[in-house]
Design a protein around this motif. Structure first.
Motif, PDB file in Angstrom:
ATOM      1  N   PHE A  82      -1.779   7.517   2.977  1.00 30.25           N
ATOM      2  CA  PHE A  82      -3.185   7.157   2.781  1.00 30.25           C
ATOM      3  C   PHE A  82      -3.370   5.696   3.157  1.00 30.25           C
ATOM      4  N   GLY A  83      -4.173   5.457   4.193  1.00 32.25           N
ATOM      5  CA  GLY A  83      -4.441   4.082   4.607  1.00 32.25           C
ATOM      6  C   GLY A  83      -5.657   3.546   3.876  1.00 32.25           C
ATOM      7  N   THR A  84      -5.673   2.258   3.643  1.00 31.90           N
ATOM      8  CA  THR A  84      -6.855   1.659   3.010  1.00 31.90           C
ATOM      9  C   THR A  84      -7.608   0.867   4.075  1.00 31.90           C
ATOM     10  N   PRO A  85      -8.897   0.676   3.887  1.00 25.22           N
ATOM     11  CA  PRO A  85      -9.602  -0.229   4.787  1.00 25.22           C
ATOM     12  C   PRO A  85      -9.205  -1.669   4.465  1.00 25.22           C
ATOM     13  N   GLY A  86      -9.281  -2.553   5.465  1.00 27.28           N
ATOM     14  CA  GLY A  86      -8.812  -3.922   5.267  1.00 27.28           C
ATOM     15  C   GLY A  86      -9.868  -4.929   4.859  1.00 27.28           C
ATOM     16  N   GLN A  87     -11.136  -4.610   5.128  1.00 30.31           N
ATOM     17  CA  GLN A  87     -12.163  -5.629   4.890  1.00 30.31           C
ATOM     18  C   GLN A  87     -12.436  -5.835   3.405  1.00 30.31           C
ATOM     19  N   GLU A  88     -12.819  -7.072   3.117  1.00 31.64           N
ATOM     20  CA  GLU A  88     -12.993  -7.433   1.698  1.00 31.64           C
ATOM     21  C   GLU A  88     -14.072  -6.630   1.003  1.00 31.64           C
ATOM     22  N   ARG A  89     -15.063  -6.184   1.771  1.00 34.57           N
ATOM     23  CA  ARG A  89     -16.150  -5.481   1.084  1.00 34.57           C
ATOM     24  C   ARG A  89     -15.675  -4.148   0.489  1.00 34.57           C
ATOM     25  N   PHE A  90     -14.498  -3.722   0.884  1.00 30.22           N
ATOM     26  CA  PHE A  90     -13.976  -2.479   0.294  1.00 30.22           C
ATOM     27  C   PHE A  90     -13.019  -2.728  -0.871  1.00 30.22           C
ATOM     28  N   ASP A  91     -12.837  -4.016  -1.202  1.00 32.41           N
ATOM     29  CA  ASP A  91     -11.879  -4.336  -2.264  1.00 32.41           C
ATOM     30  C   ASP A  91     -12.098  -3.570  -3.568  1.00 32.41           C
ATOM     31  N   PRO A  92     -13.363  -3.361  -3.973  1.00 37.82           N
ATOM     32  CA  PRO A  92     -13.549  -2.656  -5.250  1.00 37.82           C
ATOM     33  C   PRO A  92     -12.861  -1.284  -5.303  1.00 37.82           C
ATOM     34  N   ILE A  93     -12.674  -0.630  -4.158  1.00 37.90           N
ATOM     35  CA  ILE A  93     -12.071   0.698  -4.238  1.00 37.90           C
ATOM     36  C   ILE A  93     -10.547   0.671  -4.042  1.00 37.90           C
ATOM     37  N   LEU A  94     -10.009  -0.500  -3.718  1.00 33.50           N
ATOM     38  CA  LEU A  94      -8.567  -0.563  -3.442  1.00 33.50           C
ATOM     39  C   LEU A  94      -7.719  -0.114  -4.620  1.00 33.50           C
ATOM     40  N   GLY A  95      -8.134  -0.539  -5.806  1.00 32.22           N
ATOM     41  CA  GLY A  95      -7.387  -0.181  -7.003  1.00 32.22           C
ATOM     42  C   GLY A  95      -7.371   1.318  -7.204  1.00 32.22           C
ATOM     43  N   LEU A  96      -8.528   1.934  -6.903  1.00 36.28           N
ATOM     44  CA  LEU A  96      -8.627   3.387  -7.049  1.00 36.28           C
ATOM     45  C   LEU A  96      -7.730   4.094  -6.042  1.00 36.28           C
ATOM     46  N   LEU A  97      -7.736   3.584  -4.804  1.00 36.29           N
ATOM     47  CA  LEU A  97      -6.929   4.225  -3.759  1.00 36.29           C
ATOM     48  C   LEU A  97      -5.446   4.127  -4.082  1.00 36.29           C
ATOM     49  N   GLY A  98      -5.084   3.003  -4.685  1.00 32.07           N
ATOM     50  CA  GLY A  98      -3.669   2.782  -4.997  1.00 32.07           C
ATOM     51  C   GLY A  98      -3.190   3.632  -6.160  1.00 32.07           C
ATOM     52  N   GLY A  99      -4.124   4.104  -6.974  1.00 31.26           N
ATOM     53  CA  GLY A  99      -3.744   4.882  -8.152  1.00 31.26           C
ATOM     54  C   GLY A  99      -2.910   6.089  -7.778  1.00 31.26           C
TER      55      GLY A  99
END
Ligand SMILES: Nc1nc2c(ncn2[C@@H]2O[C@H](COP(=O)(O)OP(=O)(O)O)[C@@H](O)[C@H]2O)c(=O)[nH]1
Ligand SMILES: [Mg+2]
Length: 405
Positions: A287-304
């Motif tokens: 699962f790749g995450t987007p890199g831009q800062e505006r997506f930071d709020p969902i990074l924690g969720l993706l990493g779960g």
């Protein structure tokens, strides 16, 4: 001493290198879980390195076994033809059908007849390395009654006499606990195949409940998946690929995957890159995450629930390292098995892994593996994923799998 490997990561380790001659190993499955691929895989490994195999089939025709094996991408027929694979047909007799097999038991309801045929088959290959697969113990009990289990002590003696490794398939239908205990006592090793419900989805695990030759019991559960073709793989349902914008995450997921999708807009990943990797006995969903800062709020969720993290960085862009670290923190990579893929390693001005470690102040236990592209799309094409070097990608996975397991 000859060891018979399953080539399934972790399982061979649990078995201290593999299954031993003169012993009985039971693949003990909960109903609904397939145990035959484990036996097929073990058998094909042995046949491929020149060993012999006797396959006692009591629940299907030998031609069906061959077809099933082919379905997983292996060729058992060639070994039957050269004579290293021998079938004992204890099935056709049950349904009054003819058999073309070398060893055919007409009276397949009589376990003594199976013992006699087994001895005959083993006599012919007495001086060879061999495994005996019995498919299956549950069919024997169902057709020949619980008393037939007594016969198995004779089989054990035959395994000892002829230096064979016995592998029994068993499905735990609701049998009497006495039956189960008998099998537990008879087995030298038991590999349990179970399903565990996890957040609505069922996951399949293997674990060890007994290994007489190393005293192991109740190992950890290892998730597995059966790939067609491919056979039994250790399954990693979620591996996160994170890193700064433009570092090469989409390139990584696409290059590593047998089939990858990304949701792109104007060349920038706005949603997930998703891919699947089959490598070194592992089956992995990326699962790749987007890199831009505006997506930071969902990074924690993706990493779960990720089991591990690959942080892709651009080795030639040290200014992005702060961002890379930030993303490692946000995606909760710290604490999870984590590898840094130092991409664009052959680009002019790229930093070495040592310099990257210093600059990023990464702890020693996070490996940094250089990765380069074999080919990069022309600039006119915009931000197209590059084709990363396969060997480099394998290095990343080899290191990560070692830390994961
Ligand atoms: N020269 C070079 N270019 C690369 C490499 N990996 C990726 N690229 C290019 O870098 C750009 C960003 O890659 P991409 O995978 O989209 O990065 P992402 O934003 O992290 O998903 C693309 O134009 C790729 O073609 C590499 O190893 N070397
Ligand atoms: Mg991308």
């Amino acid at each position: 001493m000859e060891l018979y490997k399953t080539s399934i990561p972790k399982l061979d380790e649990f078995l201290d290198g593999g299954i031993r001659p003169k012993t009985i190993t039971v693949f003990w499955a909960t109903p609904g879980i397939e145990n035959t691929p484990f036996a097929y895989q073990l058998m094909m490994e042995s046949l491929e390195r020149g060993d012999y195999c006797v396959y006692i089939t009591q629940s299907k025709k030998s031609s069906t076994v061959e077809k099933e094996i082919e379905h997983y991408g292996w060729n058992a027929t060639q070994y039957r033809k050269v004579g290293t694979l021998k079938f004992i047909d204890a099935y056709s007799g049950l349904i009054n059908a003819d058999s073309a097999d070398e060893f055919y038991i007409k009276d397949a309801r009589n376990p003594k007849a199976i013992t006699e045929m087994l001895e005959k088959a083993l006599e012919g290959i007495a001086d060879k390395n061999k495994i005996v697969i019995f498919d299956s113990l549950s069919t024997l009990i169902d057709h020949c009654g619980e008393e037939s289990l007594e016969e198995l002590s004779k089989w054990k003696k035959l395994f000892e006499k002829y230096n064979a490794a016995g592998v029994f398939l068993f499905i735990e239908w609701p049998y009497d606990s006495k039956v189960l205990n008998k099998i537990k006592l008879m087995a030298d090793a038991i590999v349990c195949l179970k399903a565990i419900e996890e957040k609505v989805i069922l996951r399949e695990y293997f674990t060890i409940s007994k290994v007489a030759w190393n005293g192991k019991n109740e190992g950890v559960g290892i998730p597995f998946k059966i790939s067609v073709p491919g056979g039994v793989k250790v399954y990693i349902p979620k591996l996160l690929v994170t890193g700064p914008y433009n570092a090469g995450k989409s390139s990584f997921v696409h290059s590593a995957s047998t089939g990858a999708v990304s949701v792109d807009r104007l060349g920038t990943t706005i949603a997930l890159d998703h891919g699947h990797v089959d490598y070194a006995g592992f089956s992995v969903d990326l699962f790749g995450t987007p890199g831009q800062e505006r997506f930071d709020p969902i990074l924690g969720l993706l990493g779960g629930e990720a089991l591990g993290v690959i942080v892709v960085i651009d080795s030639a862009d040290p200014d992005s390292f702060v961002r890379a670290k930030e993303m490692m923190e946000r995606s909760k990579s710290v604490g999870l098995p984590c590898v840094v893929a130092a991409n664009k390693a052959n680009v002019k001005g790229s930093l070495s892994p040592e310099d990257i470690r210093k600059k990023m102040r990464l702890p020693k236990d996070i490996p940094i593996i250089p990765v380069s592209a074999d080919s990069v799309p022309s600039k006119e094409k915009g931000k197209e994923p590059a084709k990363l070097n396969e060997e480099d990608l394998h290095n990343v996975f080899d290191v990560l799998f070692k830390t994961l397991m």
